[in-house]
Motif scaffolding. Structure first.
Motif, PDB file in Angstrom:
ATOM      1  N   ALA A  94      -2.961 -48.176 -25.829  1.00 45.57           N
ATOM      2  CA  ALA A  94      -1.904 -48.472 -25.702  1.00 45.57           C
ATOM      3  C   ALA A  94      -1.219 -47.316 -24.784  1.00 45.57           C
ATOM      4  O   ALA A  94      -0.274 -46.976 -24.036  1.00 45.57           O
ATOM      5  N   HIS A  95      -1.337 -46.533 -25.596  1.00 44.37           N
ATOM      6  CA  HIS A  95      -0.316 -44.588 -26.012  1.00 44.37           C
ATOM      7  C   HIS A  95      -0.896 -43.969 -23.629  1.00 44.37           C
ATOM      8  O   HIS A  95      -0.842 -43.777 -23.692  1.00 44.37           O
ATOM      9  N   ALA A  96      -2.508 -44.356 -23.770  1.00 38.32           N
ATOM     10  CA  ALA A  96      -2.788 -43.926 -22.201  1.00 38.32           C
ATOM     11  C   ALA A  96      -1.988 -44.215 -21.313  1.00 38.32           C
ATOM     12  O   ALA A  96      -1.962 -44.256 -20.717  1.00 38.32           O
ATOM     13  N   VAL A  97      -2.502 -45.481 -21.748  1.00 33.99           N
ATOM     14  CA  VAL A  97      -2.031 -47.041 -20.709  1.00 33.99           C
ATOM     15  C   VAL A  97      -0.138 -46.173 -19.355  1.00 33.99           C
ATOM     16  O   VAL A  97      -0.229 -45.846 -18.978  1.00 33.99           O
ATOM     17  N   LYS A  98       0.682 -46.049 -20.943  1.00 31.09           N
ATOM     18  CA  LYS A  98       1.659 -45.605 -20.881  1.00 31.09           C
ATOM     19  C   LYS A  98       1.412 -44.406 -20.096  1.00 31.09           C
ATOM     20  O   LYS A  98       2.523 -43.972 -18.804  1.00 31.09           O
ATOM     21  N   GLU A  99       0.971 -43.120 -20.627  1.00 26.67           N
ATOM     22  CA  GLU A  99       0.986 -42.388 -20.487  1.00 26.67           C
ATOM     23  C   GLU A  99       0.639 -41.920 -18.656  1.00 26.67           C
ATOM     24  O   GLU A  99       0.915 -41.165 -17.945  1.00 26.67           O
ATOM     25  N   ARG A 100      -1.067 -42.448 -18.307  1.00 22.12           N
ATOM     26  CA  ARG A 100      -1.362 -42.914 -17.315  1.00 22.12           C
ATOM     27  C   ARG A 100      -0.873 -43.495 -15.832  1.00 22.12           C
ATOM     28  O   ARG A 100      -0.949 -43.014 -14.897  1.00 22.12           O
ATOM     29  N   LEU A 101      -0.029 -44.570 -16.784  1.00 21.31           N
ATOM     30  CA  LEU A 101       1.030 -45.015 -15.277  1.00 21.31           C
ATOM     31  C   LEU A 101       2.327 -44.737 -15.220  1.00 21.31           C
ATOM     32  O   LEU A 101       2.684 -44.914 -14.427  1.00 21.31           O
ATOM     33  N   GLY A 102       2.502 -44.037 -15.890  1.00 20.09           N
ATOM     34  CA  GLY A 102       3.662 -42.850 -15.835  1.00 20.09           C
ATOM     35  C   GLY A 102       4.770 -43.205 -16.310  1.00 20.09           C
ATOM     36  O   GLY A 102       6.048 -43.593 -15.595  1.00 20.09           O
ATOM     37  N   VAL A 103       4.851 -44.659 -16.735  1.00 22.21           N
ATOM     38  CA  VAL A 103       5.819 -45.884 -17.451  1.00 22.21           C
ATOM     39  C   VAL A 103       6.405 -44.838 -18.675  1.00 22.21           C
ATOM     40  O   VAL A 103       6.068 -44.813 -19.975  1.00 22.21           O
ATOM     41  N   SER A 104       7.598 -45.765 -18.943  1.00 19.40           N
ATOM     42  CA  SER A 104       8.504 -45.458 -20.147  1.00 19.40           C
ATOM     43  C   SER A 104       8.173 -46.067 -21.719  1.00 19.40           C
ATOM     44  O   SER A 104       8.110 -45.138 -22.356  1.00 19.40           O
ATOM     45  N   HIS A 156       5.607 -55.168 -13.782  1.00 14.57           N
ATOM     46  CA  HIS A 156       5.359 -55.030 -12.740  1.00 14.57           C
ATOM     47  C   HIS A 156       5.314 -54.232 -11.573  1.00 14.57           C
ATOM     48  O   HIS A 156       4.060 -53.370 -11.500  1.00 14.57           O
ATOM     49  N   PHE A 157       6.442 -53.199 -11.945  1.00 16.25           N
ATOM     50  CA  PHE A 157       6.618 -51.855 -11.275  1.00 16.25           C
ATOM     51  C   PHE A 157       5.535 -50.884 -11.664  1.00 16.25           C
ATOM     52  O   PHE A 157       4.619 -50.563 -10.395  1.00 16.25           O
ATOM     53  N   GLY A 158       4.847 -50.631 -12.846  1.00 18.66           N
ATOM     54  CA  GLY A 158       4.461 -50.136 -13.136  1.00 18.66           C
ATOM     55  C   GLY A 158       2.934 -49.856 -13.012  1.00 18.66           C
ATOM     56  O   GLY A 158       1.772 -48.903 -13.105  1.00 18.66           O
ATOM     57  N   THR A 159       2.227 -51.307 -12.785  1.00 18.03           N
ATOM     58  CA  THR A 159       1.071 -51.255 -12.645  1.00 18.03           C
ATOM     59  C   THR A 159       0.933 -51.185 -10.700  1.00 18.03           C
ATOM     60  O   THR A 159      -0.254 -51.648 -10.827  1.00 18.03           O
ATOM     61  N   GLU A 160       1.590 -52.098 -10.167  1.00 22.50           N
ATOM     62  CA  GLU A 160       1.725 -51.380  -9.020  1.00 22.50           C
ATOM     63  C   GLU A 160       2.040 -50.484  -7.983  1.00 22.50           C
ATOM     64  O   GLU A 160       1.252 -50.084  -7.156  1.00 22.50           O
ATOM     65  N   VAL A 181      13.630 -51.695 -11.557  1.00 23.57           N
ATOM     66  CA  VAL A 181      14.566 -52.582 -11.791  1.00 23.57           C
ATOM     67  C   VAL A 181      14.737 -52.837 -13.268  1.00 23.57           C
ATOM     68  O   VAL A 181      15.975 -52.564 -13.557  1.00 23.57           O
ATOM     69  N   PHE A 182      13.930 -52.267 -13.726  1.00 19.61           N
ATOM     70  CA  PHE A 182      14.621 -52.282 -15.545  1.00 19.61           C
ATOM     71  C   PHE A 182      14.359 -51.406 -16.335  1.00 19.61           C
ATOM     72  O   PHE A 182      14.045 -50.382 -15.629  1.00 19.61           O
ATOM     73  N   ASP A 183      15.760 -50.840 -17.049  1.00 18.14           N
ATOM     74  CA  ASP A 183      15.589 -49.683 -17.730  1.00 18.14           C
ATOM     75  C   ASP A 183      15.417 -49.914 -19.330  1.00 18.14           C
ATOM     76  O   ASP A 183      15.627 -51.286 -19.517  1.00 18.14           O
ATOM     77  N   VAL A 184      15.109 -49.524 -20.130  1.00 16.88           N
ATOM     78  CA  VAL A 184      15.128 -49.780 -21.675  1.00 16.88           C
ATOM     79  C   VAL A 184      15.854 -48.532 -21.533  1.00 16.88           C
ATOM     80  O   VAL A 184      16.538 -47.197 -21.977  1.00 16.88           O
ATOM     81  N   ILE A 185      16.410 -49.359 -22.880  1.00 18.83           N
ATOM     82  CA  ILE A 185      17.848 -49.097 -23.886  1.00 18.83           C
ATOM     83  C   ILE A 185      17.182 -49.161 -25.026  1.00 18.83           C
ATOM     84  O   ILE A 185      17.068 -49.878 -25.984  1.00 18.83           O
ATOM     85  N   THR A 186      17.298 -47.440 -25.641  1.00 18.39           N
ATOM     86  CA  THR A 186      16.521 -47.173 -26.670  1.00 18.39           C
ATOM     87  C   THR A 186      18.235 -47.249 -27.927  1.00 18.39           C
ATOM     88  O   THR A 186      17.754 -47.069 -29.270  1.00 18.39           O
ATOM     89  N   SER A 187      19.303 -46.643 -27.866  1.00 19.49           N
ATOM     90  CA  SER A 187      19.999 -45.961 -28.519  1.00 19.49           C
ATOM     91  C   SER A 187      21.005 -47.167 -28.038  1.00 19.49           C
ATOM     92  O   SER A 187      21.587 -46.929 -26.785  1.00 19.49           O
TER      93      SER A 187
END
Length: 270
Positions: free
Chosen positions: A155-165, A227-231, A264-270
């Protein structure tokens, strides 16, 4: 300059329209095949930002993954977003083409690029759409990792390789990841297919709560990378493919990826 028809011919060679699903709407959606094109903007969507970017960067054509016109239109309302965009595109003589599920299915398209980005090997068909003369075409791909990983590490590798937040992980019982199914965009409809294909994990986007729950209940991990990250990884590849297809044509052409489009989505963490 090249004719719009020449660009469409190149796009047809890369992602033939015959591959598209029946409900889809690929092809030239705005403009004329006869108009001249010297600058092409490549994007996932023809939204307001991309439309303005095309105007500002003097693009003659937008090649998008998602169709700018998807369903039948009975009005052209310039006070509504779609009508306003179409008016702006026509006013500035910007043609718009789409390669959607045909780009998902074609070899070297969305899903091959996604699988390669994730380091998958020994790719095979996933959801088969057509078979003829020994050639199999499918939505998605199934492949293997060179060495097994824990689901957390993958899962960490997917995040890094796709450059998603971020990615969303629904983990099943302890199960190392070796066999991976992927489908760029919204592929939750194929969760059961991924289970049947023996995938340890399925990577796609737009997964709903109960869909993820169903995957986990069947013993398969699921990673929603958006959707955006995988395309999005296909965009620079498509630029290079278009350049290669047009290399023998007489005429100057510049092709570039959008620099304004974002998830189109932002991630709000705090």
């Amino acid at each position: 300059m090249l004719s719009c028809q020449t660009i469409m011919n190149a796009l047809e060679r890369l992602a033939p329209r015959r591959l598209a699903e029946d409900w889809d709407n690929p092809g030239l959606l705005v403009g004329s095949c006869a108009q001249k094109v010297s600058r092409i903007l490549v994007a996932l969507d023809v939204d307001d930002a991309v439309t303005q970017e095309a105007i500002d960067r003097r693009a003659d054509m937008i090649v998008a993954h998602h169709p700018a016109i998807f369903r039948g239109m009975k009005q052209l309302r310039t006070d509504l977003p779609l009508g306003r965009r179409l008016t702006a595109l026509l006013t500035h003589n910007i043609a718009v083409a789409a390669a959607h599920t045909n780009l998902d299915i074609t070899h070297g398209g969305v899903n091959d690029v996604l699988a390669e980005r994730l380091g998958l090997e020994k790719l095979s068909a996933f959801v088969i759409t057509h078979q003829e003369d020994g050639v199999t075409e499918s939505l998605g791909r199934v492949g293997s990792l060179p060495t097994p990983l824990s689901i957390e590490d993958f899962a960490h590798a997917v995040k890094e390789r796709l450059g998603v937040s971020h990615v969303r992980l629904a983990a099943a019982a302890a199960r190392p990841v070796r066999r991976v199914a992927v489908c760029g965009g919204a592929g939750a409809d194929f969760i059961d297919d991924a289970v049947r294909r023996g995938a340890d994990v399925y990577v796609t986007g737009d997964v709903k709560y109960h869909e993820a729950q169903r995957a986990v209940e069947q013993g398969m991990h699921i990673i929603d990378a958006g959707h955006f990250g995988t395309e999005a990884p296909v965009l620079p590849v498509l630029v290079e493919q278009l350049y290669a297809e047009l290399a023998a044509e007489r005429g100057e052409i510049e092709i570039f990826v959008t620099n304004t489009q974002r998830d189109v989505f932002d991630v709000i963490t705090s």
